[in-house]
Write a protein that holds these residues in place. Structure first.
Motif, mmCIF file in Angstrom:
data_model
loop_
_atom_site.group_PDB
_atom_site.id
_atom_site.type_symbol
_atom_site.label_atom_id
_atom_site.label_comp_id
_atom_site.label_asym_id
_atom_site.label_seq_id
_atom_site.Cartn_x
_atom_site.Cartn_y
_atom_site.Cartn_z
ATOM 1 N N MET A 220 0.690 -1.086 0.329
ATOM 2 C CA MET A 220 -0.204 -0.017 0.219
ATOM 3 C C MET A 220 1.202 0.887 -0.101
ATOM 4 S SD MET A 220 -2.957 1.106 2.878
ATOM 5 C CE MET A 220 -1.402 1.900 3.947
ATOM 6 N N GLU A 221 1.865 1.126 0.223
ATOM 7 C CA GLU A 221 2.542 2.262 0.859
ATOM 8 C C GLU A 221 3.471 2.656 -0.371
ATOM 9 O OE1 GLU A 221 4.296 4.200 4.923
ATOM 10 O OE2 GLU A 221 2.949 2.806 5.657
ATOM 11 N N LYS A 222 3.826 1.462 -1.142
ATOM 12 C CA LYS A 222 4.720 1.738 -2.065
ATOM 13 C C LYS A 222 3.869 1.871 -3.263
ATOM 14 C CE LYS A 222 7.623 0.122 -5.297
ATOM 15 N NZ LYS A 222 8.643 1.251 -5.443
ATOM 16 N N LEU A 223 2.260 1.750 -3.394
ATOM 17 C CA LEU A 223 1.557 2.494 -4.527
ATOM 18 C C LEU A 223 1.789 3.725 -3.761
ATOM 19 C CD1 LEU A 223 -0.950 -0.110 -3.935
ATOM 20 C CD2 LEU A 223 0.393 0.493 -6.286
ATOM 21 N N GLY A 231 -5.202 8.921 -0.984
ATOM 22 C CA GLY A 231 -5.788 8.829 0.055
ATOM 23 C C GLY A 231 -6.104 7.497 0.529
ATOM 24 N N VAL A 232 -5.212 7.690 1.992
ATOM 25 C CA VAL A 232 -5.063 5.889 3.000
ATOM 26 C C VAL A 232 -6.304 6.535 3.857
ATOM 27 C CG1 VAL A 232 -3.966 4.604 4.144
ATOM 28 C CG2 VAL A 232 -2.871 5.486 2.229
ATOM 29 N N ILE A 233 -6.615 4.871 4.304
ATOM 30 C CA ILE A 233 -7.349 4.373 5.352
ATOM 31 C C ILE A 233 -6.923 3.574 5.958
ATOM 32 C CG2 ILE A 233 -10.095 4.245 6.335
ATOM 33 C CD1 ILE A 233 -11.013 5.797 3.523
ATOM 34 N N ASP A 234 -6.018 3.659 6.701
ATOM 35 C CA ASP A 234 -5.547 2.674 7.412
ATOM 36 C C ASP A 234 -5.850 2.423 8.672
ATOM 37 O OD1 ASP A 234 -3.308 1.056 7.663
ATOM 38 O OD2 ASP A 234 -1.781 2.918 9.079
ATOM 39 N N ILE A 235 -7.025 1.921 8.632
ATOM 40 C CA ILE A 235 -7.654 1.245 9.912
ATOM 41 C C ILE A 235 -7.020 0.363 11.087
ATOM 42 C CG2 ILE A 235 -9.815 -0.235 10.949
ATOM 43 C CD1 ILE A 235 -10.151 2.761 9.414
ATOM 44 N N THR A 236 -6.645 -0.524 9.928
ATOM 45 C CA THR A 236 -5.592 -2.074 10.517
ATOM 46 C C THR A 236 -3.975 -1.729 10.871
ATOM 47 O OG1 THR A 236 -8.163 -3.102 9.606
ATOM 48 C CG2 THR A 236 -5.665 -4.223 10.966
ATOM 49 N N THR A 237 -3.603 -1.281 11.549
ATOM 50 C CA THR A 237 -2.373 -1.103 11.674
ATOM 51 C C THR A 237 -1.509 -2.604 12.769
ATOM 52 O OG1 THR A 237 -3.026 0.450 14.483
ATOM 53 C CG2 THR A 237 -2.297 1.981 11.512
ATOM 54 N N THR A 238 -1.502 -3.084 12.693
ATOM 55 C CA THR A 238 -1.431 -4.756 13.612
ATOM 56 C C THR A 238 -0.441 -4.623 12.938
ATOM 57 O OG1 THR A 238 -2.317 -6.848 13.925
ATOM 58 C CG2 THR A 238 -2.181 -6.084 11.995
ATOM 59 N N GLU A 239 -0.181 -4.626 12.080
ATOM 60 C CA GLU A 239 1.321 -4.890 11.835
ATOM 61 C C GLU A 239 2.854 -4.348 12.203
ATOM 62 O OE1 GLU A 239 0.762 -5.256 7.269
ATOM 63 O OE2 GLU A 239 1.558 -3.502 7.530
ATOM 64 N N VAL A 240 1.960 -3.346 12.866
ATOM 65 C CA VAL A 240 3.457 -2.337 14.202
ATOM 66 C C VAL A 240 3.673 -3.242 14.833
ATOM 67 C CG1 VAL A 240 3.947 -0.890 15.620
ATOM 68 C CG2 VAL A 240 2.870 -0.435 13.054
ATOM 69 N N PHE A 256 4.649 4.066 7.273
ATOM 70 C CA PHE A 256 4.307 5.354 7.863
ATOM 71 C C PHE A 256 4.764 6.588 6.566
ATOM 72 C CE2 PHE A 256 2.711 3.132 11.869
ATOM 73 C CZ PHE A 256 1.357 3.413 11.613
ATOM 74 N N GLY A 257 5.596 6.221 6.094
ATOM 75 C CA GLY A 257 6.710 6.617 5.743
ATOM 76 C C GLY A 257 6.431 7.758 4.826
ATOM 77 N N ALA A 258 5.599 6.836 3.990
ATOM 78 C CA ALA A 258 5.224 7.168 2.639
ATOM 79 C C ALA A 258 3.638 8.226 2.874
ATOM 80 C CB ALA A 258 4.877 5.630 1.854
ATOM 81 N N ILE A 259 3.159 8.326 4.414
ATOM 82 C CA ILE A 259 2.122 8.999 4.439
ATOM 83 C C ILE A 259 2.619 10.295 4.323
ATOM 84 C CG2 ILE A 259 0.437 9.870 6.016
ATOM 85 C CD1 ILE A 259 0.113 6.797 3.694
ATOM 86 N N ALA A 260 4.010 9.992 5.171
ATOM 87 C CA ALA A 260 4.883 11.851 5.517
ATOM 88 C C ALA A 260 5.009 12.294 4.393
ATOM 89 C CB ALA A 260 5.645 11.309 6.319
ATOM 90 N N ARG A 261 5.773 10.970 3.756
ATOM 91 C CA ARG A 261 6.110 11.961 2.077
ATOM 92 C C ARG A 261 5.548 12.490 0.699
ATOM 93 N NH1 ARG A 261 9.416 7.081 3.107
ATOM 94 N NH2 ARG A 261 8.294 6.361 2.236
ATOM 95 N N PRO A 265 -3.962 12.520 2.100
ATOM 96 C CA PRO A 265 -5.141 12.452 3.181
ATOM 97 C C PRO A 265 -4.946 11.323 4.327
ATOM 98 C CG PRO A 265 -6.188 13.591 1.054
ATOM 99 C CD PRO A 265 -4.347 12.819 0.972
ATOM 100 N N TYR A 266 -5.158 11.337 5.029
ATOM 101 C CA TYR A 266 -4.872 9.665 6.204
ATOM 102 C C TYR A 266 -5.915 9.763 7.242
ATOM 103 C CZ TYR A 266 -2.623 6.331 8.627
ATOM 104 O OH TYR A 266 -2.339 4.927 9.712
ATOM 105 N N VAL A 267 -6.509 8.413 7.227
ATOM 106 C CA VAL A 267 -7.182 8.286 8.018
ATOM 107 C C VAL A 267 -7.076 7.105 9.054
ATOM 108 C CG1 VAL A 267 -9.634 7.600 9.610
ATOM 109 C CG2 VAL A 267 -9.458 9.999 7.147
ATOM 110 N N GLY A 268 -6.140 7.152 10.184
ATOM 111 C CA GLY A 268 -5.288 5.509 10.593
ATOM 112 C C GLY A 268 -6.698 5.123 12.588
ATOM 113 N N SER A 269 -6.389 4.311 11.743
ATOM 114 C CA SER A 269 -6.956 3.729 13.207
ATOM 115 C C SER A 269 -5.887 2.664 13.769
ATOM 116 C CB SER A 269 -8.599 2.886 13.361
ATOM 117 O OG SER A 269 -8.986 2.454 15.038
ATOM 118 N N VAL A 270 -6.250 1.717 16.011
ATOM 119 C CA VAL A 270 -6.047 0.863 15.898
ATOM 120 C C VAL A 270 -5.808 -0.138 16.069
ATOM 121 C CG1 VAL A 270 -5.713 3.211 17.822
ATOM 122 C CG2 VAL A 270 -7.492 1.326 18.285
ATOM 123 N N GLY A 271 -6.890 -0.881 14.623
ATOM 124 C CA GLY A 271 -7.105 -1.827 13.931
ATOM 125 C C GLY A 271 -6.013 -2.958 15.244
ATOM 126 N N ALA A 272 -6.481 -4.195 15.199
ATOM 127 C CA ALA A 272 -5.648 -5.292 15.587
ATOM 128 C C ALA A 272 -4.460 -5.235 16.158
ATOM 129 C CB ALA A 272 -5.555 -6.797 14.424
#
Length: 398
Positions: A220-223, A231-240, A256-261, A265-272
């Motif tokens: 996703m971040e490569k894309l 934009g990105v809706i990153d509900i599931t950040t479990t990989e961290v 999250f580096g691609a989001i900064a670069r 528009p980014y919506v995130g959450s704490v999924g899993a």
């Protein structure tokens, strides 16, 4: 003028490199012959190994000054990647190589945008290619014979490869029409939420849902880095979780580096973020023997994160999102962060969740573009999905 970059080690694969470059040129394509060898070239090239090596952070001597082949190959891979990133005239790239050449060339290919044609003719292409392809769209083409001089079969293989790269470079895919694309992350335990979000947005957006298994988040971040997402809706950040605590589906440090670069528009959450993934129970490290586990299936075992781990996860995410200058909305579902983290569920742990939420609020540094929003909902409640959609539409229109 755009050119097809034909890349190889001109010290050991010079004859094959020259043949391949000529086969591409015969099609009418403009060609750049690039040497990534670490010894003297045996055929003429357009870009010398010295020029490529000069892109190494420590200069060309860090690449060409070593007598150790492994060290030289690793250094040339770094230099070639930076060389590729400096170019604006690549219409396609084709490489040839054995073990060392494949490692060097695919390192650079992975830095190219998704969609730009890339073919690697390699002696390794019939084995495990994951380390070379990773989350890119490199086409690995078996050389069949070793590259130790041309023969009747290798000439056919290289001719076919030349025809393929020339056709792709000359006929790029048309730019996508219609709906802009957005990336979403999903796990089994957040499926109701992400499915509802995608259903709500699909009439307006091309929704690309990625399974949050380490490669999913990286893809996703490569894309995003390739300019293919709006934009990105990153509900599931479990990989961290797996990155920080030794799970088998980890993010990389650049999550999250691609989001900064890109400032998308980014919506995130704490999924899993309540779980670390392991394979079958017998594979779990001994140090976790006293922890709470849930058997997702016979091959996947989930471990519940504890408050101290949750705090570290929240701090890690918050620190990275604080670097984002684009619009960020981070939603906290106070009643649970996965299908297992619900009252009566196997992973229900309000103390661990509270530690996670506090760490995120403390480190994400809200400002005019970044906001943390608490919601008295479970992550899979329909109202939470609606809130995520509303948050995204709000920042996407800015």
């Amino acid at each position: 003028m755009k050119r097809v970059y034909v890349v190889g080690t001109a010290d050991t694969k010079g004859e094959e490199l020259a043949f391949l470059a000529d086969a591409v040129a015969v099609t009418g394509a403009a060609v750049a012959r690039v040497d990534v060898g670490t010894r003297n070239a045996t055929v003429p090239v357009d870009v010398s190994a010295e020029e490529v090596a000069g892109h190494h952070p420590d200069g060309s001597s860090a690449v060409l000054g070593s007598d150790d082949r492994g060290t030289a190959v690793a250094a040339m891979a770094i230099a070639f990647t930076r060389f590729v990133q400096s170019r604006t005239d690549i219409s396609g790239m084709i490489g040839i190589g054995g073990g060392g050449g494949t490692s060097i060339i695919t390192s650079g290919m992975r830095a190219l945008p998704l969609g730009l044609p890339k073919i690697m003719v390699s002696t390794l292409a019939s084995g495990d290619t994951a380390p070379y392809v990773d989350v890119s769209d490199i086409i690995m083409m078996p050389s069949v014979t070793d590259m130790a001089g041309l023969n009747r079969l290798s000439r056919v293989v290289l001719h076919n490869a030349a025809q393929a790269i020339s056709a792709m470079a000359a006929n790029p895919a048309p730019p996508p029409d219609g709906k802009p694309s957005i990336g979403l992350t999903m796990f089994g335990v957040t499926t109701p939420c992400v499915t509802s979000i995608a259903d709500e947005l699909r009439s307006t957006y091309d929704c690309m849902v990625f399974h949050a298994t380490g490669t999913g988040g990286r893809t996703m971040e490569k894309l995003a880095d390739s300019g293919l997402l709006s934009g990105v809706i990153d509900i599931t950040t479990t990989e961290v979780c797996d990155l920080l605590f030794g799970g088998v589906l980890p993010a990389i440090e650049d999550r999250f580096g691609a989001i900064a670069r890109t400032k998308l528009p980014y919506v995130g959450s704490v999924g899993a973020l309540d779980m670390v993934n392991f394979w079958a129970p017998s594979t779990i490290p001994e140090r976790f023997s006293e922890r709470l586990f849930y058997e997702h299936n016979p091959n996947v075992t989930l471990m519940r994160t504890i408050p101290d781990e949750s705090r570290k996860i929240g701090e890690w995410i918050g620190a990275r999102l604080s670097l984002c200058e684009g619009p960020v909305r981070f939603l906290i579902p106070e009643k649970g962060i996965s299908a297992l983290d619900i009252e009566g569920g196997a992973f229900f742990d309000p103390e661990a969740d509270a530690a996670l939420f506090e760490a995120i609020e403390r480190t994400i540094m809200p400002d005019s573009t970044r906001r943390v929003i608490r919601l008295p909902l479970h992550i899979n409640d329909p109202e939470f999905a609606k809130a995520a959609v509303a948050a995204f539409l709000d920042i996407a229109r800015q």
